[in-house]
Design an enzyme around this catalytic site. Structure first.
Site, PDB file in Angstrom:
ATOM      1  N   TYR A 231      -4.923  -0.510 -16.591  1.00  0.00           N
ATOM      2  CA  TYR A 231      -4.214  -0.523 -15.759  1.00  0.00           C
ATOM      3  C   TYR A 231      -5.372  -0.034 -14.350  1.00  0.00           C
ATOM      4  CZ  TYR A 231      -0.812   1.360 -12.763  1.00  0.00           C
ATOM      5  OH  TYR A 231      -0.059   2.326 -10.904  1.00  0.00           O
TER       6      TYR A 231
ATOM      7  N   ARG B 190      -0.057 -10.019  -3.870  1.00  0.00           N
ATOM      8  CA  ARG B 190      -0.911  -9.010  -3.233  1.00  0.00           C
ATOM      9  C   ARG B 190      -0.716  -8.490  -4.096  1.00  0.00           C
ATOM     10  NH1 ARG B 190      -0.820  -3.898  -4.262  1.00  0.00           N
ATOM     11  NH2 ARG B 190       1.480  -3.508  -3.255  1.00  0.00           N
TER      12      ARG B 190
ATOM     13  N   LYS C  96       2.187  -2.303 -16.458  1.00  0.00           N
ATOM     14  CA  LYS C  96       2.888  -1.623 -16.575  1.00  0.00           C
ATOM     15  C   LYS C  96       4.376  -1.157 -17.136  1.00  0.00           C
ATOM     16  CE  LYS C  96       2.204  -1.067 -11.368  1.00  0.00           C
ATOM     17  NZ  LYS C  96       2.101   0.116 -10.381  1.00  0.00           N
TER      18      LYS C  96
ATOM     19  N   GLU D  43       6.861  -5.821  -7.972  1.00  0.00           N
ATOM     20  CA  GLU D  43       5.763  -5.093  -8.103  1.00  0.00           C
ATOM     21  C   GLU D  43       4.592  -6.333  -7.013  1.00  0.00           C
ATOM     22  OE1 GLU D  43       4.792  -2.289  -9.861  1.00  0.00           O
ATOM     23  OE2 GLU D  43       3.302  -2.541  -8.329  1.00  0.00           O
ATOM     24  N   ASP D  44       3.937  -5.961  -6.584  1.00  0.00           N
ATOM     25  CA  ASP D  44       2.801  -6.287  -5.801  1.00  0.00           C
ATOM     26  C   ASP D  44       3.387  -7.946  -4.966  1.00  0.00           C
ATOM     27  OD1 ASP D  44       1.972  -4.686  -6.378  1.00  0.00           O
ATOM     28  OD2 ASP D  44       0.177  -5.368  -7.765  1.00  0.00           O
TER      29      ASP D  44
ATOM     30  N   ASP E 168       8.554  -1.250  -6.718  1.00  0.00           N
ATOM     31  CA  ASP E 168       7.279  -0.266  -7.266  1.00  0.00           C
ATOM     32  C   ASP E 168       6.641  -0.021  -5.824  1.00  0.00           C
ATOM     33  OD1 ASP E 168       5.685   2.057  -8.778  1.00  0.00           O
ATOM     34  OD2 ASP E 168       4.768  -0.079  -9.567  1.00  0.00           O
ATOM     35  N   ASP E 169       6.138  -0.569  -4.707  1.00  0.00           N
ATOM     36  CA  ASP E 169       5.392  -0.414  -3.970  1.00  0.00           C
ATOM     37  C   ASP E 169       5.559   0.267  -2.908  1.00  0.00           C
ATOM     38  OD1 ASP E 169       3.329  -1.703  -5.220  1.00  0.00           O
ATOM     39  OD2 ASP E 169       4.477  -3.332  -4.958  1.00  0.00           O
TER      40      ASP E 169
ATOM     41  N   ASN F  85      -6.078   0.515  -3.708  1.00  0.00           N
ATOM     42  CA  ASN F  85      -6.052   0.231  -5.947  1.00  0.00           C
ATOM     43  C   ASN F  85      -6.715  -1.041  -5.696  1.00  0.00           C
ATOM     44  OD1 ASN F  85      -5.128   2.680  -6.738  1.00  0.00           O
ATOM     45  ND2 ASN F  85      -3.268   1.213  -6.706  1.00  0.00           N
TER      46      ASN F  85
ATOM     47  N   ASN G 217      -0.598   8.011  -8.185  1.00  0.00           N
ATOM     48  CA  ASN G 217      -0.522   6.582  -8.435  1.00  0.00           C
ATOM     49  C   ASN G 217       1.455   6.264  -9.217  1.00  0.00           C
ATOM     50  OD1 ASN G 217      -0.115   4.317 -10.214  1.00  0.00           O
ATOM     51  ND2 ASN G 217      -2.084   4.095  -9.551  1.00  0.00           N
TER      52      ASN G 217
HETATM   53  N1  LIG Z   1      -1.218   4.888  -5.068  1.00  0.00           N
HETATM   54  C1  LIG Z   1      -0.403   3.727  -5.151  1.00  0.00           C
HETATM   55  O1  LIG Z   1       0.164   4.146  -6.240  1.00  0.00           O
HETATM   56  C2  LIG Z   1      -0.503   2.182  -4.416  1.00  0.00           C
HETATM   57  C3  LIG Z   1      -1.159   1.847  -4.372  1.00  0.00           C
HETATM   58  N2  LIG Z   1      -1.205   0.816  -3.220  1.00  0.00           N
HETATM   59  C4  LIG Z   1      -2.225   0.303  -2.437  1.00  0.00           C
HETATM   60  O2  LIG Z   1      -2.287   0.536  -0.749  1.00  0.00           O
HETATM   61  C5  LIG Z   1      -2.687  -0.658  -0.590  1.00  0.00           C
HETATM   62  C6  LIG Z   1      -2.157  -1.618   0.396  1.00  0.00           C
HETATM   63  O3  LIG Z   1      -1.150  -1.787  -0.313  1.00  0.00           O
HETATM   64  P1  LIG Z   1       0.797  -2.499   0.202  1.00  0.00           P
HETATM   65  O4  LIG Z   1       0.979  -2.111   1.091  1.00  0.00           O
HETATM   66  O5  LIG Z   1       1.842  -3.681  -0.307  1.00  0.00           O
HETATM   67  O6  LIG Z   1      -0.060  -3.754   1.279  1.00  0.00           O
HETATM   68  P2  LIG Z   1       0.147  -5.004   2.666  1.00  0.00           P
HETATM   69  O7  LIG Z   1      -1.175  -6.017   1.968  1.00  0.00           O
HETATM   70  O8  LIG Z   1       1.557  -4.693   2.748  1.00  0.00           O
HETATM   71  O9  LIG Z   1      -0.621  -3.811   3.414  1.00  0.00           O
HETATM   72  C7  LIG Z   1      -1.664  -3.863   3.826  1.00  0.00           C
HETATM   73  C8  LIG Z   1      -1.985  -3.019   5.397  1.00  0.00           C
HETATM   74  O10 LIG Z   1      -3.386  -2.869   5.493  1.00  0.00           O
HETATM   75  C9  LIG Z   1      -4.037  -3.368   6.890  1.00  0.00           C
HETATM   76  N3  LIG Z   1      -4.921  -4.105   7.406  1.00  0.00           N
HETATM   77  C10 LIG Z   1      -5.635  -4.975   6.149  1.00  0.00           C
HETATM   78  N4  LIG Z   1      -7.222  -4.382   6.497  1.00  0.00           N
HETATM   79  C11 LIG Z   1      -7.118  -3.766   8.041  1.00  0.00           C
HETATM   80  C12 LIG Z   1      -8.243  -3.417   8.554  1.00  0.00           C
HETATM   81  N5  LIG Z   1      -9.515  -3.498   8.450  1.00  0.00           N
HETATM   82  N6  LIG Z   1      -7.799  -2.357   9.407  1.00  0.00           N
HETATM   83  C13 LIG Z   1      -7.076  -2.114   9.502  1.00  0.00           C
HETATM   84  N7  LIG Z   1      -5.968  -1.846   8.678  1.00  0.00           N
HETATM   85  C14 LIG Z   1      -5.844  -3.025   7.791  1.00  0.00           C
HETATM   86  C15 LIG Z   1      -2.557  -4.599   6.861  1.00  0.00           C
HETATM   87  O11 LIG Z   1      -2.070  -4.555   8.470  1.00  0.00           O
HETATM   88  C16 LIG Z   1      -1.059  -3.531   5.955  1.00  0.00           C
HETATM   89  O12 LIG Z   1      -0.829  -3.682   7.153  1.00  0.00           O
HETATM   90  C17 LIG Z   1      -3.638  -1.944  -1.861  1.00  0.00           C
HETATM   91  O13 LIG Z   1      -4.949  -1.686  -1.804  1.00  0.00           O
HETATM   92  C18 LIG Z   1      -2.439  -0.835  -3.087  1.00  0.00           C
HETATM   93  O14 LIG Z   1      -3.422  -1.699  -4.398  1.00  0.00           O
HETATM   94  C19 LIG Z   1       0.404   0.271  -3.335  1.00  0.00           C
HETATM   95  C20 LIG Z   1       1.701   0.618  -4.245  1.00  0.00           C
HETATM   96  C21 LIG Z   1       0.447   1.573  -4.776  1.00  0.00           C
HETATM   97  C1  LIG Z   2      -0.422   1.338  -7.732  1.00  0.00           C
HETATM   98  C2  LIG Z   2       0.356  -0.632  -7.684  1.00  0.00           C
HETATM   99  O1  LIG Z   2       1.633  -0.252  -7.703  1.00  0.00           O
HETATM  100  C3  LIG Z   2      -0.158  -0.850  -6.660  1.00  0.00           C
HETATM  101  O2  LIG Z   2      -1.530  -0.813  -6.007  1.00  0.00           O
HETATM  102  O3  LIG Z   2       0.070  -2.158  -6.080  1.00  0.00           O
HETATM  103 MG   LIG Z   3       1.561  -2.582  -7.201  1.00  0.00          MG
END
Ligand SMILES: NC(=O)C1=CN([C@@H]2O[C@H](COP(=O)(O)OP(=O)(O)OC[C@H]3O[C@@H](n4cnc5c(N)ncnc54)[C@H](O)[C@@H]3O)[C@@H](O)[C@H]2O)C=CC1
Ligand SMILES: CC(=O)C(=O)O
Ligand SMILES: [Mg+2]
Length: 613
Positions: A128, A181, A199, A270-271, A291-292, A435, A479
């Site tokens: 993962y 994404r 997953k 997802e994603d 999930d996100d 991530n 996570n």
């Molecule tokens: N810890 C966890 O369990 C999870 C972590 N994530 C992580 O969160 C991150 C975002 O995921 P999503 O929200 O689904 O993606 P998304 O693409 O929907 O959102 C990304 C956001 O970041 C902003 N962004 C991008 N570049 C930027 C910059 N230079 N300055 C300011 N803002 C900026 C974008 O405008 C957008 O609002 C990913 O890296 C993903 O891996 C997502 C789901 C679960």
């Molecule tokens: C952990 C997860 O779902 C993500 O980074 O998109």
């Molecule tokens: Mg995800």
């Protein structure tokens, strides 16, 4: 075919529980044992030999005609697992380890899960995040075998037929991505398959969902990634992504096809770059969740509950700055709003505790662009006409207690920001959640170093321990893997009509209740990953209870069980290759399948032969 004599030996071997036929989830697509259903459906007419296995008894080897093909020793499964761990250690790079484990999962699924369960904390990063991220980036290069199902845009109108090609007859859960994404790595098209595969491996590892009822599904709807489009090894359709509207119609057909093929199937989205329309449309119609948005929201809320308790600062005094206002960021904040309201704040007060930054700076009503729907709820109107472009300006303006990173921007929580957070707070809450690790807003080491070890920290991907003033400190991992397995398991077991927001919220409070006092005292905000199975059972139990409260369950007998009985019942339903009985029971089933398969095959060969005569 096994002769009558050798068949008796084979059955005796099965009865004495010595025999294991190596199971392969893609049985009919390449080598090893065929499932009878795929044989009868597809009319295979020749027997596929059982692969030699050092755990087979000598009698079984004779019966299967594999005698002499493996070294003479008869080995236990534990010994085989030990050898696998040694071989894994010999792999020089993370991606080689990933490939090794994928091959193991595809050639001997039980042995793979035995390893995963015995070494969850060290193997989770390999199957993962973060390594799955590298695997997706290199998917076209490292591809070796089918691991899930692909549905292309050109298949529209026939999605149900394609689903029927899946070799396993009973599917209870799917993780579906359109690859648009993948983690924080952007649009990876069909290379995103690593995510549903990873997953679902966690579904089995953490929540004991049987591997053969899990379907990794990747939608091939084009990609806007020019590098992939130009890569001769890219295996998706070479076209730009279809429009939102076209995708919407495709998903409509998919949801019907999935539910007609496997009624009640649990669907985890997802994603997806834009996951909101599907969630809105399907969440009350089918057993599904995102999930996100939802899983991440729940897990981070659990981390926040622990962090607030540690910091001693009440909900009403919290101010949270979110770097990143996408699906994960807004999903997390909405879940915390709900919690703040349960802590006595009005919705207005709770919502006002959040400041969001995206690529254009602080999200305000008057910054002059058209805000996406999901950003409007948190958009500020108290900026007095001033716009704030950088994180640093926003931190000065807000003086936050919480800094959340869901932006995909590595290192944006730099030393000056972390210093500032440490000046503003005794225990600043710092959650770099993006991530994989290379995309994290800061590392654990940076967070600790620049806040003098005072940060309350949780990250999306794992980080190594950090020694601060001679004391080893552990990074917590917020996570969604802490909740989605339990949510999915609960939904399958209670046959949920749909997955409500309250069920998701319950997964958060449930997860937070599993943090042990000694874990909390040692500075952890999330339970130890070594206990992930225990945690998933508790989450599943509580989510089932919530479904019952809302009358969303369709398994009435579970209502009569006391909590401890429900917990035991859940455990009894979980696949565990380490439990001798359950494990050998699975082996027995598989072996009987092989015997039946060879009988069918021989019968068909005979029929053909006599027809020719
Ligand atoms: N810890 C966890 O369990 C999870 C972590 N994530 C992580 O969160 C991150 C975002 O995921 P999503 O929200 O689904 O993606 P998304 O693409 O929907 O959102 C990304 C956001 O970041 C902003 N962004 C991008 N570049 C930027 C910059 N230079 N300055 C300011 N803002 C900026 C974008 O405008 C957008 O609002 C990913 O890296 C993903 O891996 C997502 C789901 C679960
Ligand atoms: C952990 C997860 O779902 C993500 O980074 O998109
Ligand atoms: Mg995800």
């Amino acid at each position: 075919m096994a002769s009558l004599g050798s068949r008796r030996v084979l059955q005796a071997a099965i009865r004495s529980s010595q025999l294991r036929i190596i199971p392969n989830l893609f049985a009919h697509t390449h080598s090893t044992v065929m499932a009878p259903s795929s044989i009868s459906r597809r009319g295979y007419t020749h027997r596929t030999p059982a692969p030699p296995d050092t755990s087979h008894s000598l009698e079984a080897r004779r019966a299967l005609r594999t005698y002499g093909l493996v070294p003479p020793a008869v080995e236990s499964h534990a010994l085989q697992a030990q050898r696998c761990m040694k071989q894994l250690d010999l792999k020089a790079s993370q991606i080689e380890k990933y490939v090794y484990l994928s091959r193991l999962r595809n050639s001997d699924v039980h042995l793979f899960y035995r390893l995963v369960l015995d070494h969850f904390t060290s193997l989770a990063p390999l199957i993962y995040t973060p390594v799955v991220g590298e695997a997706c980036l290199k998917w076209s290069d490292i591809y070796r075998q089918p691991e899930g199902l692909y549905l292309s845009y050109k298949d529209r109108g026939n999605l149900k037929e394609v689903l029927q090609n899946w070799p396993q007859p009973n599917v209870e859960i799917t993780v579906v991505t359109d690859g648009s994404r993948i983690l924080g790595l952007g649009d990876l098209g069909t290379n995103g398959m690593g995510i549903p595969v990873g997953k679902l491996a966690l579904y089995t590892g953490c929540a004991g969902i049987r591997p053969e009822v899990a379907l990794p599904l990747t939608l091939d709807l084009g990609t806007n990634n020019e590098t992939l489009l130009k890569d001769p090894l890219y295996m998706g359709t070479r076209m730009k992504r279809v429009s939102e509207e076209e995708q919407g119609k495709f998903l409509d057909e998919l949801m019907v096809a999935l539910n007609e093929t496997w009624p009640g199937i649990v669907v985890q989205f997802e994603d997806f770059k834009n996951p909101f329309p599907a969630l809105e449309k399907y969440q009350y119609r089918y057993s599904c969740f995102n999930d996100d948005i939802q899983g991440t929201g729940a897990v981070v809320l659990a981390g926040i509950v622990s962090a607030l308790r540690k910091s001693g600062i009440k909900a009403k005094d919290q101010r949270a700055v979110f770097m990143g206002a996408g699906s994960a960021g807004t999903g997390v904040a909405k879940q915390i709003v709900e919690y703040f309201m349960k802590e006595g704040l009005t919705e207005h007060e709770a919502r006002r505790a959040f400041w969001f930054i995206d690529t254009k700076g602080l999200i305000t009503n008057d910054r002059g662009d058209r805000l996406a729907e999901h950003k409007k709820y948190f958009s500020r109107d108290d900026n007095n006409g001033k716009q704030f472009m950088s994180l640093s300006e926003v931190v000065d303006h807000v003086k936050p207690t919480i800094l959340m990173g869901l932006s995909t921007i590595r290192g944006c929580f730099g030393e000056p920001i972390l210093n500032k957070m440490a000046t503003l707070n005794k225990n600043p809450i710092i959650f770099p959640l993006s991530n994989p690790s290379d995309n994290a807003e800061c590392t654990f080491e940076e967070a600790m170093k620049y806040t003098d070890g005072r940060a309350l920290f949780a990250s999306g991907s794992p980080f190594p321990d950090y020694i601060h003033n001679g004391k080893a400190m552990k990074a917590s991992q917020a996570n969604n893997m802490y909740v989605f397995p339990g949510i999915g398991l609960a939904s399958i077991l209670c046959k949920a009509k749909h997955i409500s927001q309250e069920m998701i919220y319950t997964s958060a409070t449930s997860l937070s209740s599993t943090l042990l006092e000694n874990e909390y005292e040692s500075g952890m905000l999330m339970p130890s990953l070594d206990r992930i199975r225990e945690v998933s059972v508790i989450v599943a139990r509580d989510v089932i209870r919530q479904a019952q409260r809302e009358e969303l369950d369709r398994e009435p007998m579970l209502r009569d069980l006391e909590d401890y009985e429900l917990e035991e019942w859940i455990k009894s339903k979980m696949y565990d290759p380490r439990k001798e009985d359950g494990y050998l029971e699975l082996e027995r089933e598989r072996t009987e399948e092989l015997v039946r398969a060879s009988e069918i095959a021989t019968f068909e060969v005979r029929e053909r032969f006599s027809a020719k005569l």
